[in-house]
Design a protein around this motif. Structure first.
Motif, PDB file in Angstrom:
ATOM      1  N   ALA A  99       0.838  -1.206   0.000  1.00  0.00           N
ATOM      2  CA  ALA A  99       0.000   0.000   0.000  1.00  0.00           C
ATOM      3  C   ALA A  99       0.872   1.255   0.000  1.00  0.00           C
ATOM      4  O   ALA A  99       0.582   2.228  -0.722  1.00  0.00           O
ATOM      5  CB  ALA A  99      -0.935  -0.006   1.204  1.00  0.00           C
ATOM      6  N   GLU A 100       1.929   1.250   0.790  1.00  0.00           N
ATOM      7  CA  GLU A 100       2.831   2.400   0.830  1.00  0.00           C
ATOM      8  C   GLU A 100       3.413   2.669  -0.551  1.00  0.00           C
ATOM      9  O   GLU A 100       3.501   3.829  -0.987  1.00  0.00           O
ATOM     10  CB  GLU A 100       3.951   2.160   1.846  1.00  0.00           C
ATOM     11  CG  GLU A 100       3.462   2.121   3.282  1.00  0.00           C
ATOM     12  CD  GLU A 100       4.459   1.496   4.253  1.00  0.00           C
ATOM     13  OE1 GLU A 100       5.582   1.114   3.831  1.00  0.00           O
ATOM     14  OE2 GLU A 100       4.108   1.388   5.449  1.00  0.00           O
ATOM     15  N   TYR A 102       2.179   1.771  -3.615  1.00  0.00           N
ATOM     16  CA  TYR A 102       1.182   2.259  -4.571  1.00  0.00           C
ATOM     17  C   TYR A 102       0.676   3.651  -4.206  1.00  0.00           C
ATOM     18  O   TYR A 102       0.362   4.447  -5.093  1.00  0.00           O
ATOM     19  CB  TYR A 102       0.029   1.257  -4.725  1.00  0.00           C
ATOM     20  CG  TYR A 102       0.347   0.209  -5.763  1.00  0.00           C
ATOM     21  CD1 TYR A 102       0.152   0.454  -7.116  1.00  0.00           C
ATOM     22  CD2 TYR A 102       0.874  -1.021  -5.393  1.00  0.00           C
ATOM     23  CE1 TYR A 102       0.462  -0.487  -8.080  1.00  0.00           C
ATOM     24  CE2 TYR A 102       1.190  -1.983  -6.346  1.00  0.00           C
ATOM     25  CZ  TYR A 102       0.987  -1.708  -7.688  1.00  0.00           C
ATOM     26  OH  TYR A 102       1.307  -2.645  -8.646  1.00  0.00           O
ATOM     27  N   LYS A 103       0.599   3.969  -2.924  1.00  0.00           N
ATOM     28  CA  LYS A 103       0.211   5.326  -2.527  1.00  0.00           C
ATOM     29  C   LYS A 103       1.287   6.327  -2.933  1.00  0.00           C
ATOM     30  O   LYS A 103       0.980   7.431  -3.375  1.00  0.00           O
ATOM     31  CB  LYS A 103      -0.073   5.383  -1.029  1.00  0.00           C
ATOM     32  CG  LYS A 103      -1.404   4.739  -0.687  1.00  0.00           C
ATOM     33  CD  LYS A 103      -1.686   4.756   0.796  1.00  0.00           C
ATOM     34  CE  LYS A 103      -3.008   4.068   1.079  1.00  0.00           C
ATOM     35  NZ  LYS A 103      -3.334   3.996   2.499  1.00  0.00           N
ATOM     36  N   GLU A 107      -1.270   5.812  -6.954  1.00  0.00           N
ATOM     37  CA  GLU A 107      -2.149   4.850  -7.618  1.00  0.00           C
ATOM     38  C   GLU A 107      -2.712   3.791  -6.664  1.00  0.00           C
ATOM     39  O   GLU A 107      -2.680   2.600  -6.957  1.00  0.00           O
ATOM     40  CB  GLU A 107      -1.379   4.134  -8.746  1.00  0.00           C
ATOM     41  CG  GLU A 107      -0.821   5.036  -9.819  1.00  0.00           C
ATOM     42  CD  GLU A 107      -1.896   5.682 -10.686  1.00  0.00           C
ATOM     43  OE1 GLU A 107      -3.079   5.299 -10.595  1.00  0.00           O
ATOM     44  OE2 GLU A 107      -1.549   6.587 -11.461  1.00  0.00           O
ATOM     45  N   PRO A 108      -3.267   4.193  -5.516  1.00  0.00           N
ATOM     46  CA  PRO A 108      -3.765   3.167  -4.597  1.00  0.00           C
ATOM     47  C   PRO A 108      -4.895   2.321  -5.179  1.00  0.00           C
ATOM     48  O   PRO A 108      -5.004   1.128  -4.856  1.00  0.00           O
ATOM     49  CB  PRO A 108      -4.228   3.958  -3.377  1.00  0.00           C
ATOM     50  CG  PRO A 108      -4.471   5.334  -3.874  1.00  0.00           C
ATOM     51  CD  PRO A 108      -3.483   5.541  -4.994  1.00  0.00           C
ATOM     52  N   GLU A 109      -5.722   2.911  -6.069  1.00  0.00           N
ATOM     53  CA  GLU A 109      -6.801   2.123  -6.664  1.00  0.00           C
ATOM     54  C   GLU A 109      -6.245   1.024  -7.572  1.00  0.00           C
ATOM     55  O   GLU A 109      -6.785  -0.087  -7.617  1.00  0.00           O
ATOM     56  CB  GLU A 109      -7.804   3.012  -7.407  1.00  0.00           C
ATOM     57  CG  GLU A 109      -7.261   3.719  -8.630  1.00  0.00           C
ATOM     58  CD  GLU A 109      -6.325   4.902  -8.343  1.00  0.00           C
ATOM     59  OE1 GLU A 109      -5.538   5.246  -9.237  1.00  0.00           O
ATOM     60  OE2 GLU A 109      -6.353   5.482  -7.242  1.00  0.00           O
ATOM     61  N   GLY A 111      -3.262  -0.300  -7.047  1.00  0.00           N
ATOM     62  CA  GLY A 111      -2.671  -1.221  -6.087  1.00  0.00           C
ATOM     63  C   GLY A 111      -3.702  -2.206  -5.573  1.00  0.00           C
ATOM     64  O   GLY A 111      -3.438  -3.406  -5.461  1.00  0.00           O
ATOM     65  N   PHE A 112      -4.915  -1.715  -5.274  1.00  0.00           N
ATOM     66  CA  PHE A 112      -5.985  -2.603  -4.831  1.00  0.00           C
ATOM     67  C   PHE A 112      -6.311  -3.618  -5.922  1.00  0.00           C
ATOM     68  O   PHE A 112      -6.429  -4.816  -5.661  1.00  0.00           O
ATOM     69  CB  PHE A 112      -7.233  -1.809  -4.441  1.00  0.00           C
ATOM     70  CG  PHE A 112      -8.335  -2.680  -3.943  1.00  0.00           C
ATOM     71  CD1 PHE A 112      -8.320  -3.165  -2.648  1.00  0.00           C
ATOM     72  CD2 PHE A 112      -9.381  -3.044  -4.768  1.00  0.00           C
ATOM     73  CE1 PHE A 112      -9.328  -3.989  -2.178  1.00  0.00           C
ATOM     74  CE2 PHE A 112     -10.389  -3.868  -4.315  1.00  0.00           C
ATOM     75  CZ  PHE A 112     -10.364  -4.351  -3.015  1.00  0.00           C
ATOM     76  N   MET A 139      -4.860  -0.326   1.656  1.00  0.00           N
ATOM     77  CA  MET A 139      -4.762   0.221   0.302  1.00  0.00           C
ATOM     78  C   MET A 139      -5.946   1.141  -0.003  1.00  0.00           C
ATOM     79  O   MET A 139      -5.800   2.127  -0.721  1.00  0.00           O
ATOM     80  CB  MET A 139      -4.710  -0.917  -0.722  1.00  0.00           C
ATOM     81  CG  MET A 139      -4.286  -0.514  -2.105  1.00  0.00           C
ATOM     82  SD  MET A 139      -2.498  -0.323  -2.326  1.00  0.00           S
ATOM     83  CE  MET A 139      -1.948  -2.012  -2.418  1.00  0.00           C
ATOM     84  N   GLN A 140      -7.115   0.831   0.583  1.00  0.00           N
ATOM     85  CA  GLN A 140      -8.316   1.632   0.338  1.00  0.00           C
ATOM     86  C   GLN A 140      -8.548   2.668   1.444  1.00  0.00           C
ATOM     87  O   GLN A 140      -9.612   3.255   1.524  1.00  0.00           O
ATOM     88  CB  GLN A 140      -9.536   0.733   0.209  1.00  0.00           C
ATOM     89  CG  GLN A 140      -9.481  -0.128  -1.040  1.00  0.00           C
ATOM     90  CD  GLN A 140     -10.683  -1.051  -1.133  1.00  0.00           C
ATOM     91  OE1 GLN A 140     -10.933  -1.850  -0.255  1.00  0.00           O
ATOM     92  NE2 GLN A 140     -11.434  -0.912  -2.218  1.00  0.00           N
TER      93      GLN A 140
END
Length: 151
Positions: A99-100, A102-103, A107-109, A111-112, A139-140
């Motif tokens: 999550a770290e 992708y954030k 782009e956390p979405e 990453g999910f 992630m969300q």
């Protein structure tokens, strides 16, 4: 020495993020995401099946704990085990380097889509009697991920 899963995810993101964005632009977000989920789902379901056969373990708690250890390697995850029995493995992830990462990409979405949704497909590969429930992810935006595997 093998490459850790977190490092694999970072390498894969270099190709997958622009590819998924191009698919979303061409097909629309919903259709592109469904296509990605199906393709990756089939792949990760196969990984789950291979892992389960190789482990040859009747104790769900031991087997899932072992599998999860692979994803946590290289300090990728910090987690607390809530329950570990023959028929259950429940834990909360408190820190997630996936999550770290992708954030940090913004782009956390994605990453999910690319990381977190694989958990359910992998669990399906463990067999028809194994169920994973998870109501939230870091992630969300949640403060922890709540994984609950049950037979």
């Amino acid at each position: 020495m093998s490459v850790s899963v977190i490092e694999q995810a970072k390498i894969q993101a270099q190709v997958l993020v622009p590819l998924v964005k191009a698919l979303q632009a061409e097909l629309g977000e919903a259709r592109a995401n469904a296509l990605v989920r199906k393709a990756l789902g089939d792949l990760y379901r196969g990984f789950g099946e291979e892992f389960w056969k190789a482990k040859n373990e009747s104790d769900l708690g031991k087997a899932v704990s072992s599998a999860f250890g692979t994803y946590a390697r290289d300090d990728a995850l910090a987690y607390d085990v809530i329950e570990q029995t023959q028929d259950a493995f429940a834990f909360d992830v408190k820190r997630c380097a996936y999550a770290e990462f992708y954030k940090a990409l913004g782009e956390p979405e994605l990453g999910f889509l690319l990381v977190c949704t694989a958990d359910f497909a992998t669990a399906e590969g463990f067999g028809p009697d194994v169920r994973l429930t998870r109501t939230q992810t870091i992630m969300q935006g949640a403060d922890h991920c709540d994984f609950r595997y049950r037979r």
